[in-house]
Write a protein that holds these residues in place. Sequence first.
Motif, PDB file in Angstrom:
ATOM      1  N   ILE B 199       0.855  -1.212   0.000  1.00  0.00           N
ATOM      2  CA  ILE B 199       0.000   0.000   0.000  1.00  0.00           C
ATOM      3  C   ILE B 199       0.885   1.254   0.000  1.00  0.00           C
ATOM      4  CG2 ILE B 199      -1.688   1.343   1.339  1.00  0.00           C
ATOM      5  CD1 ILE B 199      -2.822  -1.368   2.340  1.00  0.00           C
ATOM      6  N   CYS B 200       1.893   1.232   0.872  1.00  0.00           N
ATOM      7  CA  CYS B 200       2.793   2.402   0.968  1.00  0.00           C
ATOM      8  C   CYS B 200       3.464   2.677  -0.374  1.00  0.00           C
ATOM      9  CB  CYS B 200       3.858   2.175   2.029  1.00  0.00           C
ATOM     10  SG  CYS B 200       3.205   2.176   3.701  1.00  0.00           S
ATOM     11  N   LYS B 201       3.877   1.592  -1.034  1.00  0.00           N
ATOM     12  CA  LYS B 201       4.606   1.762  -2.301  1.00  0.00           C
ATOM     13  C   LYS B 201       3.690   2.184  -3.453  1.00  0.00           C
ATOM     14  CE  LYS B 201       8.813  -0.913  -1.878  1.00  0.00           C
ATOM     15  NZ  LYS B 201       9.598  -2.033  -2.398  1.00  0.00           N
ATOM     16  N   ALA B 202       2.390   2.035  -3.241  1.00  0.00           N
ATOM     17  CA  ALA B 202       1.444   2.427  -4.295  1.00  0.00           C
ATOM     18  C   ALA B 202       1.181   3.928  -4.280  1.00  0.00           C
ATOM     19  CB  ALA B 202       0.130   1.671  -4.106  1.00  0.00           C
ATOM     20  N   LEU B 203       1.635   4.611  -3.221  1.00  0.00           N
ATOM     21  CA  LEU B 203       1.387   6.062  -3.102  1.00  0.00           C
ATOM     22  C   LEU B 203       2.719   6.822  -3.126  1.00  0.00           C
ATOM     23  CD1 LEU B 203      -1.314   5.757  -0.311  1.00  0.00           C
ATOM     24  CD2 LEU B 203      -1.719   6.490  -2.657  1.00  0.00           C
ATOM     25  N   PRO B 204       2.678   8.085  -3.562  1.00  0.00           N
ATOM     26  CA  PRO B 204       3.950   8.812  -3.705  1.00  0.00           C
ATOM     27  C   PRO B 204       4.619   9.192  -2.380  1.00  0.00           C
ATOM     28  CG  PRO B 204       2.103  10.249  -4.239  1.00  0.00           C
ATOM     29  CD  PRO B 204       1.534   8.889  -4.016  1.00  0.00           C
ATOM     30  N   PHE B 205       3.842   9.222  -1.290  1.00  0.00           N
ATOM     31  CA  PHE B 205       4.385   9.716  -0.005  1.00  0.00           C
ATOM     32  C   PHE B 205       5.577   8.891   0.480  1.00  0.00           C
ATOM     33  CE2 PHE B 205      -0.371  10.111   0.096  1.00  0.00           C
ATOM     34  CZ  PHE B 205      -0.403  11.405  -0.374  1.00  0.00           C
ATOM     35  N   PHE B 206       5.482   7.572   0.274  1.00  0.00           N
ATOM     36  CA  PHE B 206       6.553   6.655   0.679  1.00  0.00           C
ATOM     37  C   PHE B 206       7.884   7.068   0.027  1.00  0.00           C
ATOM     38  CE2 PHE B 206       9.009   2.872  -0.548  1.00  0.00           C
ATOM     39  CZ  PHE B 206       9.224   2.276   0.678  1.00  0.00           C
ATOM     40  N   TYR B 207       7.805   7.430  -1.261  1.00  0.00           N
ATOM     41  CA  TYR B 207       9.019   7.760  -2.010  1.00  0.00           C
ATOM     42  C   TYR B 207       9.567   9.129  -1.614  1.00  0.00           C
ATOM     43  CZ  TYR B 207       7.277   3.766  -4.548  1.00  0.00           C
ATOM     44  OH  TYR B 207       6.811   2.524  -4.854  1.00  0.00           O
ATOM     45  N   CYS B 208       8.672  10.013  -1.152  1.00  0.00           N
ATOM     46  CA  CYS B 208       9.137  11.330  -0.677  1.00  0.00           C
ATOM     47  C   CYS B 208      10.096  11.130   0.501  1.00  0.00           C
ATOM     48  CB  CYS B 208       7.959  12.196  -0.228  1.00  0.00           C
ATOM     49  SG  CYS B 208       6.821  12.637  -1.540  1.00  0.00           S
ATOM     50  N   THR B 209       9.636  10.334   1.471  1.00  0.00           N
ATOM     51  CA  THR B 209      10.464  10.076   2.654  1.00  0.00           C
ATOM     52  C   THR B 209      11.731   9.317   2.254  1.00  0.00           C
ATOM     53  OG1 THR B 209       8.334   9.765   3.734  1.00  0.00           O
ATOM     54  CG2 THR B 209      10.274   9.313   5.051  1.00  0.00           C
ATOM     55  N   LYS B 210      11.564   8.378   1.326  1.00  0.00           N
ATOM     56  CA  LYS B 210      12.676   7.525   0.907  1.00  0.00           C
ATOM     57  C   LYS B 210      13.814   8.354   0.302  1.00  0.00           C
ATOM     58  CE  LYS B 210      14.024   3.224  -0.689  1.00  0.00           C
ATOM     59  NZ  LYS B 210      14.141   2.011   0.101  1.00  0.00           N
ATOM     60  N   ILE B 211      13.489   9.289  -0.613  1.00  0.00           N
ATOM     61  CA  ILE B 211      14.572  10.066  -1.242  1.00  0.00           C
ATOM     62  C   ILE B 211      15.280  10.951  -0.215  1.00  0.00           C
ATOM     63  CG2 ILE B 211      13.716  10.050  -3.631  1.00  0.00           C
ATOM     64  CD1 ILE B 211      12.604  12.885  -3.167  1.00  0.00           C
ATOM     65  N   GLY B 212      14.510  11.476   0.741  1.00  0.00           N
ATOM     66  CA  GLY B 212      15.113  12.313   1.780  1.00  0.00           C
ATOM     67  C   GLY B 212      16.086  11.509   2.633  1.00  0.00           C
ATOM     68  N   ARG B 213      15.678  10.307   2.997  1.00  0.00           N
ATOM     69  CA  ARG B 213      16.521   9.464   3.851  1.00  0.00           C
ATOM     70  C   ARG B 213      17.751   8.951   3.094  1.00  0.00           C
ATOM     71  NH1 ARG B 213      11.454   6.382   6.850  1.00  0.00           N
ATOM     72  NH2 ARG B 213      11.208   7.936   8.490  1.00  0.00           N
ATOM     73  N   SER B 214      17.529   8.526   1.840  1.00  0.00           N
ATOM     74  CA  SER B 214      18.649   7.988   1.058  1.00  0.00           C
ATOM     75  C   SER B 214      19.676   9.074   0.782  1.00  0.00           C
ATOM     76  CB  SER B 214      18.144   7.404  -0.265  1.00  0.00           C
ATOM     77  OG  SER B 214      17.241   6.362  -0.010  1.00  0.00           O
ATOM     78  N   ALA B 215      19.220  10.263   0.426  1.00  0.00           N
ATOM     79  CA  ALA B 215      20.153  11.359   0.142  1.00  0.00           C
ATOM     80  C   ALA B 215      20.929  11.739   1.399  1.00  0.00           C
ATOM     81  CB  ALA B 215      19.396  12.567  -0.389  1.00  0.00           C
ATOM     82  N   LEU B 216      20.246  11.721   2.533  1.00  0.00           N
ATOM     83  CA  LEU B 216      20.920  12.059   3.790  1.00  0.00           C
ATOM     84  C   LEU B 216      22.008  11.034   4.117  1.00  0.00           C
ATOM     85  CD1 LEU B 216      21.025  13.977   6.219  1.00  0.00           C
ATOM     86  CD2 LEU B 216      19.290  12.588   7.322  1.00  0.00           C
TER      87      LEU B 216
END
Lengths: 248, 256
Positions: B199-216
């Motif tokens: 469900i999380c991966k079906a929505l864009p919000f998951f990826y917003c947090t993901k890019i922030g964490r990965s870049a950090l």
Amino acid sequence: MTERSFEMIKTTKLTKKYGTKTAVDGLGLCVYEGELFSLLGVNGAGKTTTIRMLSCLSKPTSGEAFVGGYSVKEAPQEVKKIIGISTQDTAVAERLTVRENLRFMASLHYTDKAKIEERTDEMIQVFRFQEVENQLAKTLSGGWQRKLSIAMALIGDPKVLFLDEPTLGLDVLARRELWKMIERIKEHRTIILTTHYMEEAEALSDRIAILQNGRLKALGTLQEIEEKAGVKGLENAFVAIAGKEESL
Amino acid sequence: MKRALAFAGRNQKEILRDPLSYLFCLAFPLVMLVVMTVVNESIPKESGMTVFRIEKLAPGIAVFGQTFLMLFACLSVSRDRAGSFLVRLYATPARSGDFILGYQIPMLVLGAAQTAVLYAASYVVSLIVKTPLKPLGLFWSFLSLQLSGILFISFGLIFGTLFSEKAAPGLCSIIISLSSFLGCIWFDAESLGGIMLKICKALPFFYCTKIGRSALALSFTKEAFWLPLLIVASCALVFDLAAVLIFRSRMRADLA
């Protein structure tokens, strides 16, 4: 008003329909340059709809209207450059000061910074805003807010100014103050005023139009309207003209 | 463009002079940052729960803060539409593009400032809890999160344009709750797996947090960063275009 040389506003069979309801029905009138022209009528007579069409805020269903020689249908951007409007509701940016509101509206009309400041200062002088110029608009009294709304409409130095019930809800002193102000700004400008107050139209207008159910019922100077109705006083004339069909 | 900037200036002043902006866009996320850091300090290390560790919490809180930008973008448009203010502006030479840009520009500026403040506070917190964040990671995370900022602002503009002053904030609250939950700000869906992760991966919000964490974390792999970045960028573009089209169409309808 001194001359009637130029037809600043001309409408021909101007009509606006909302579904099956006809708000303005084949309106044909002419307003001359420098004239203060009042549109009178009961609620739903079509005053505001007429103003909305003339100021390009609503498209006519049929018919035509020209403002300053430009068609509201074909050249709305040209029309918008020469008009100013003060709507029924006091439309000001509440968290901006008086000066900031004026400067903001000026920057929608002018690109030159010096001109923006010049027009802002001019409006502060004309409307005597000096004591409140740094006050947030939301803290102003109703009368001051209405004055600000009109000043914002005037800041682009429009050839035609639309005042839609400018004194609605104001106390008698604030209304009289606003009348004086309208008298001051009416020189060299065409003003279209809608109002429910007969004494206001009587005091300010060069000519008056009475609308009823979207149709033009009478048009002329106060004297001409009184003659047509066969009674003295605008209120009596208005009741005699507009009250006929309303009472049926 | 000058008219758009003038309108943007007006909108920025209106937002900055509303005390609620500071409460929701800055104070609340900062309080959550501190509270969750305290919570994290109380979690036994052997539990393996990492979601509240500062390197994961900071980007999560930054995205959480951006959801309130959506609320304020929505309020700006819906308030103007509720009164006659926009109507009077429609009668000036300003065009629809000036209005849209005028709403977007201040929100983007405020969003960037908000993330910068939250990351500065996160860096201080990271020093206090003795797990210092990498300044370069903070920089890249800050940059990548501007895309999610555009996405949330677009949501706000769409809701503010389509719904009334009363209905629009309510809808924003639903998105705030959904995005903070399904964006995995407060829990780690990847460690849970299963239907929740789907469900999380079906929505864009998951990826917003993901890019922030990965870049950090300076983890710029395809899976961890580039693919999620592409998803967020695509969503931001689609919803931004949708916001523009919906506003234009609404303006045309208002002027019909």
